[in-house]
Design a protein around this motif. Structure first.
Motif, PDB file in Angstrom:
ATOM      1  N   GLY A   1      45.876  46.389  58.793  1.00 56.91           N
ATOM      2  CA  GLY A   1      46.280  46.987  57.527  1.00 56.91           C
ATOM      3  C   GLY A   1      46.457  45.915  56.476  1.00 56.91           C
ATOM      4  N   LEU A   2      45.627  45.967  55.443  1.00 56.96           N
ATOM      5  CA  LEU A   2      45.654  44.956  54.388  1.00 56.96           C
ATOM      6  C   LEU A   2      46.294  45.554  53.139  1.00 56.96           C
ATOM      7  CD1 LEU A   2      42.053  43.486  54.895  1.00 56.96           C
ATOM      8  CD2 LEU A   2      44.163  42.932  56.106  1.00 56.96           C
ATOM      9  N   ASP A   3      47.628  45.609  53.154  1.00 56.90           N
ATOM     10  CA  ASP A   3      48.368  46.187  52.041  1.00 56.90           C
ATOM     11  C   ASP A   3      48.659  45.132  50.980  1.00 56.90           C
ATOM     12  OD1 ASP A   3      48.721  48.828  53.246  1.00 56.90           O
ATOM     13  OD2 ASP A   3      50.044  47.798  54.667  1.00 56.90           O
ATOM     14  N   GLU A   4      48.673  45.557  49.754  1.00 61.25           N
ATOM     15  CA  GLU A   4      49.081  44.717  48.630  1.00 61.25           C
ATOM     16  C   GLU A   4      48.289  43.411  48.541  1.00 61.25           C
ATOM     17  OE1 GLU A   4      53.285  44.173  48.866  1.00 61.25           O
ATOM     18  OE2 GLU A   4      53.719  46.307  48.679  1.00 61.25           O
ATOM     19  N   VAL A   5      46.998  43.506  48.749  1.00 62.49           N
ATOM     20  CA  VAL A   5      46.137  42.338  48.548  1.00 62.49           C
ATOM     21  C   VAL A   5      46.076  42.057  47.051  1.00 62.49           C
ATOM     22  CG1 VAL A   5      43.795  41.434  48.763  1.00 62.49           C
ATOM     23  CG2 VAL A   5      44.785  42.801  50.619  1.00 62.49           C
ATOM     24  N   PRO A   6      46.393  40.849  46.630  1.00 62.19           N
ATOM     25  CA  PRO A   6      46.452  40.560  45.192  1.00 62.19           C
ATOM     26  C   PRO A   6      45.085  40.634  44.523  1.00 62.19           C
ATOM     27  CG  PRO A   6      46.739  38.548  46.473  1.00 62.19           C
ATOM     28  CD  PRO A   6      46.783  39.674  47.447  1.00 62.19           C
ATOM     29  N   LEU A   7      45.095  41.157  43.300  1.00 65.08           N
ATOM     30  CA  LEU A   7      43.894  41.172  42.463  1.00 65.08           C
ATOM     31  C   LEU A   7      43.855  39.885  41.640  1.00 65.08           C
ATOM     32  CD1 LEU A   7      44.160  44.861  41.226  1.00 65.08           C
ATOM     33  CD2 LEU A   7      42.456  43.966  42.830  1.00 65.08           C
ATOM     34  N   ASP A   8      42.667  39.344  41.460  1.00 65.38           N
ATOM     35  CA  ASP A   8      42.490  38.094  40.703  1.00 65.38           C
ATOM     36  C   ASP A   8      43.458  37.017  41.180  1.00 65.38           C
ATOM     37  OD1 ASP A   8      40.450  39.175  39.091  1.00 65.38           O
ATOM     38  OD2 ASP A   8      41.958  40.154  37.843  1.00 65.38           O
ATOM     39  N   PRO A   9      43.375  36.642  42.460  1.00 65.51           N
ATOM     40  CA  PRO A   9      44.300  35.649  43.023  1.00 65.51           C
ATOM     41  C   PRO A   9      44.018  34.255  42.476  1.00 65.51           C
ATOM     42  CG  PRO A   9      42.549  36.112  44.567  1.00 65.51           C
ATOM     43  CD  PRO A   9      42.357  37.072  43.427  1.00 65.51           C
ATOM     44  N   PRO A  10      44.977  33.319  42.598  1.00 65.84           N
ATOM     45  CA  PRO A  10      44.748  31.942  42.125  1.00 65.84           C
ATOM     46  C   PRO A  10      43.650  31.256  42.926  1.00 65.84           C
ATOM     47  CG  PRO A  10      46.805  32.089  43.360  1.00 65.84           C
ATOM     48  CD  PRO A  10      46.325  33.498  43.153  1.00 65.84           C
ATOM     49  N   THR A  11      42.863  30.447  42.224  1.00 64.65           N
ATOM     50  CA  THR A  11      41.737  29.747  42.858  1.00 64.65           C
ATOM     51  C   THR A  11      41.760  28.266  42.477  1.00 64.65           C
ATOM     52  OG1 THR A  11      40.223  30.201  41.016  1.00 64.65           O
ATOM     53  CG2 THR A  11      40.315  31.828  42.811  1.00 64.65           C
ATOM     54  N   GLU A  12      40.979  27.491  43.186  1.00 67.35           N
ATOM     55  CA  GLU A  12      40.783  26.080  42.851  1.00 67.35           C
ATOM     56  C   GLU A  12      39.357  25.699  43.215  1.00 67.35           C
ATOM     57  OE1 GLU A  12      43.725  23.960  45.086  1.00 67.35           O
ATOM     58  OE2 GLU A  12      42.708  24.247  47.005  1.00 67.35           O
ATOM     59  N   GLN A  13      38.745  24.868  42.393  1.00 65.01           N
ATOM     60  CA  GLN A  13      37.349  24.502  42.620  1.00 65.01           C
ATOM     61  C   GLN A  13      37.250  23.400  43.673  1.00 65.01           C
ATOM     62  OE1 GLN A  13      34.554  22.372  39.666  1.00 65.01           O
ATOM     63  NE2 GLN A  13      34.059  24.543  39.369  1.00 65.01           N
ATOM     64  N   GLN A  14      36.304  23.586  44.599  1.00 71.82           N
ATOM     65  CA  GLN A  14      36.052  22.616  45.655  1.00 71.82           C
ATOM     66  C   GLN A  14      34.545  22.472  45.841  1.00 71.82           C
ATOM     67  OE1 GLN A  14      38.335  20.864  47.193  1.00 71.82           O
ATOM     68  NE2 GLN A  14      40.243  22.006  46.859  1.00 71.82           N
ATOM     69  N   TYR A  15      34.132  21.310  46.367  1.00 68.87           N
ATOM     70  CA  TYR A  15      32.731  21.116  46.721  1.00 68.87           C
ATOM     71  C   TYR A  15      32.413  21.877  48.007  1.00 68.87           C
ATOM     72  CZ  TYR A  15      32.181  17.456  43.211  1.00 68.87           C
ATOM     73  OH  TYR A  15      32.105  16.779  42.029  1.00 68.87           O
ATOM     74  N   VAL A  16      31.322  22.593  48.005  1.00 66.48           N
ATOM     75  CA  VAL A  16      30.897  23.370  49.170  1.00 66.48           C
ATOM     76  C   VAL A  16      30.176  22.443  50.155  1.00 66.48           C
ATOM     77  CG1 VAL A  16      29.421  25.257  49.974  1.00 66.48           C
ATOM     78  CG2 VAL A  16      30.676  25.475  47.801  1.00 66.48           C
ATOM     79  N   ASN A  17      30.650  22.417  51.412  1.00 68.62           N
ATOM     80  CA  ASN A  17      29.957  21.591  52.409  1.00 68.62           C
ATOM     81  C   ASN A  17      29.357  22.420  53.540  1.00 68.62           C
ATOM     82  OD1 ASN A  17      32.151  22.291  53.988  1.00 68.62           O
ATOM     83  ND2 ASN A  17      32.465  20.229  54.804  1.00 68.62           N
ATOM     84  N   GLY A  18      29.406  23.740  53.396  1.00 66.67           N
ATOM     85  CA  GLY A  18      28.786  24.606  54.394  1.00 66.67           C
ATOM     86  C   GLY A  18      28.745  26.034  53.889  1.00 66.67           C
ATOM     87  N   ALA A  19      27.791  26.800  54.355  1.00 66.01           N
ATOM     88  CA  ALA A  19      27.651  28.178  53.897  1.00 66.01           C
ATOM     89  C   ALA A  19      26.878  28.991  54.917  1.00 66.01           C
ATOM     90  CB  ALA A  19      26.950  28.235  52.546  1.00 66.01           C
ATOM     91  N   SER A  20      27.125  30.298  54.895  1.00 70.74           N
ATOM     92  CA  SER A  20      26.398  31.225  55.759  1.00 70.74           C
ATOM     93  C   SER A  20      26.244  32.538  55.014  1.00 70.74           C
ATOM     94  CB  SER A  20      27.161  31.443  57.075  1.00 70.74           C
ATOM     95  OG  SER A  20      26.534  32.430  57.857  1.00 70.74           O
ATOM     96  N   THR A  21      25.029  33.095  55.042  1.00 70.29           N
ATOM     97  CA  THR A  21      24.776  34.378  54.400  1.00 70.29           C
ATOM     98  C   THR A  21      23.567  35.032  55.062  1.00 70.29           C
ATOM     99  OG1 THR A  21      24.135  35.474  52.328  1.00 70.29           O
ATOM    100  CG2 THR A  21      23.430  33.182  52.618  1.00 70.29           C
ATOM    101  N   PRO A  22      23.585  36.352  55.223  1.00 73.36           N
ATOM    102  CA  PRO A  22      22.412  37.033  55.797  1.00 73.36           C
ATOM    103  C   PRO A  22      21.254  37.144  54.830  1.00 73.36           C
ATOM    104  CG  PRO A  22      24.118  38.623  55.218  1.00 73.36           C
ATOM    105  CD  PRO A  22      24.717  37.268  55.009  1.00 73.36           C
ATOM    106  N   ASP A  23      21.496  36.869  53.547  1.00 76.86           N
ATOM    107  CA  ASP A  23      20.458  36.979  52.525  1.00 76.86           C
ATOM    108  C   ASP A  23      19.904  35.592  52.222  1.00 76.86           C
ATOM    109  OD1 ASP A  23      18.802  37.495  50.417  1.00 76.86           O
ATOM    110  OD2 ASP A  23      20.306  38.533  49.184  1.00 76.86           O
ATOM    111  N   ALA A  24      18.703  35.312  52.724  1.00 73.72           N
ATOM    112  CA  ALA A  24      18.104  33.981  52.561  1.00 73.72           C
ATOM    113  C   ALA A  24      17.733  33.675  51.120  1.00 73.72           C
ATOM    114  CB  ALA A  24      16.868  33.857  53.451  1.00 73.72           C
ATOM    115  N   THR A  25      17.719  34.685  50.254  1.00 77.99           N
ATOM    116  CA  THR A  25      17.340  34.455  48.854  1.00 77.99           C
ATOM    117  C   THR A  25      18.523  34.018  47.995  1.00 77.99           C
ATOM    118  OG1 THR A  25      17.726  36.762  48.203  1.00 77.99           O
ATOM    119  CG2 THR A  25      15.547  36.206  49.090  1.00 77.99           C
ATOM    120  N   VAL A  26      19.729  34.075  48.546  1.00 73.16           N
ATOM    121  CA  VAL A  26      20.924  33.726  47.776  1.00 73.16           C
ATOM    122  C   VAL A  26      21.025  32.206  47.651  1.00 73.16           C
ATOM    123  CG1 VAL A  26      23.450  33.779  47.741  1.00 73.16           C
ATOM    124  CG2 VAL A  26      22.156  35.805  48.434  1.00 73.16           C
ATOM    125  N   ASP A  27      21.256  31.724  46.446  1.00 74.23           N
ATOM    126  CA  ASP A  27      21.448  30.293  46.212  1.00 74.23           C
ATOM    127  C   ASP A  27      22.864  29.893  46.612  1.00 74.23           C
ATOM    128  OD1 ASP A  27      18.884  29.894  45.217  1.00 74.23           O
ATOM    129  OD2 ASP A  27      19.492  30.400  43.161  1.00 74.23           O
TER     130      ASP A  27
END
Length: 346
Positions: A199-225
């Motif tokens: 149960g995921l109650d009260e999940v915040p909208l527009d939560p705080p973020t911070e920019q980081q360098y991406v060192n890994g990724a996974s996606t089923p869509d091979a066309t996504v950059d």
């Protein structure tokens, strides 16, 4: 008697490419899915299925008990590709023996054993941690796969099967090869269907973020950059933590019409600790992440992974999060290296 019967069978069977491919597929279907360990920025390479390999000679059978029985069950003809090597290297109290190997076109295979000479560190769960290499200057990159296929607890000996393939069909050339291993992981454990949040109650909208360098990724869509940087959720007080404190749910948020879940994993590099986290919809179906992005913190061995799920905000209270967790006790570092010759195209 079995060895003689096996030898006669080999003489009658001519190996074919289709048979080799079928054997690889058989091995692949038997292996459990697990998340990729690491992602290279230039290209993400999935681990290839390990081929069943061996050698149809009595010398090999003497080094690896039961090899004829194993090959008979899987594919007698596949063994014909492999040539005996029997080269040994010792480091950090561990003996590596490359028992046999082959090079055929764009693919090379290696069959090796690792033995703990101290008799105290090995168990039935070991991994070469992607630290193996067949030294060859491939121009187009390589993909590889490794499987632990046997373990003898009495002698503390593990048997591994490895396949390395040059991409774009580049053919292996020459006849002299050096195979090396740098690391061993022992004491691996797997936990599946671990409850995280029901149960995921009260999940915040527009939560705080911070920019980081991406060192890994996974996606089923091979066309996504894959972006170079990303606005990750900012870690908060842990919403959940595993019993061993290796894994934690560091933040939840809903933005851009998707659920974002940020997980932290300690000991990511030192012990190959890693996890795969699932979202279950209200109707019980599993929702696969549309994308997973990772970054590594400076100064410690913690990896953050942000899972992004395409799910309605209104459905979140009836959703649940679970995880599959993989950890290890010890990493053994060494320099195991042997050089051998193979006939070209053997």
């Amino acid at each position: 008697m079995f060895q003689e019967r096996y030898r006669k069978m080999n003489e009658e069977i001519a190996p074919a490419g289709e048979l080799l491919a079928a054997t690889a597929a058989k091995m692949h279907s038997a292996q459990k899915n697990r998340p990729a360990r690491r992602m290279r920025r230039t290209i993400a390479i999935a681990a290839a299925a390990a081929l069943v390999i061996g050698c149809g000679t009595p010398a090999l059978a003497a080094n690896v008990p039961g090899v004829y029985e194993t090959l008979y069950l899987l594919s007698p003809a596949t063994a014909q590709f492999f040539m005996p090597v029997n080269e040994v290297s010792e480091s950090s109290g561990v003996k590596m023996e490359v028992v046999s190997a082959y090079v055929r076109g764009d693919t090379a295979g290696v069959y090796l054993t690792m033995q703990d000479l101290t008799g105290e560190r090995f168990n039935g769960s070991l991994d070469l941690y992607d630290s193996y290499s067949l030294h060859y200057p491939a121009r187009t990159g390589q993909m590889s796969g490794c499987s632990l296929v046997a373990y003898d607890d009495e002698t503390k000996t593990a048997t591994f099967l490895i396949e390395i393939t040059n991409m774009d069909g580049e053919v292996f050339g020459g006849s002299k090869y050096t195979f090396s291993v740098r690391q061993l992981l022992t004491g691996q454990r797997e936990q599946t269907d671990v409850a995280i949040l029901d149960g995921l109650d009260e999940v915040p909208l527009d939560p705080p973020t911070e920019q980081q360098y991406v060192n890994g990724a996974s996606t089923p869509d091979a066309t996504v950059d894959i972006p170079d940087t990303y606005d990750f959720l900012k870690p908060q007080a842990a919403l959940w933590q595993s019993e061993d404190s290796v894994f934690s749910l560091s933040a939840l948020g809903y933005r851009g019409g998707k659920l974002h879940a940020l997980y932290a994993t300690t000991g990511r590099l030192a012990h190959d600790n890693h996890g795969w986290f699932q979202l279950t919809a209200p109707d019980g179906t599993e929702v696969s992440p549309a994308m997973t992005l990772m970054y590594q913190t400076d100064g410690d061995d913690t990896q953050y992974s942000e899972y992004i799920y395409d799910v309605s905000y209104l459905d979140l209270p009836a959703c649940k999060l679970t995880g599959s967790l993989y950890t290890a006790d010890t990493m053994i570092e060494g320099d195991w290296r042997v050089t051998f010759r193979l006939p070209h195209g053997a």
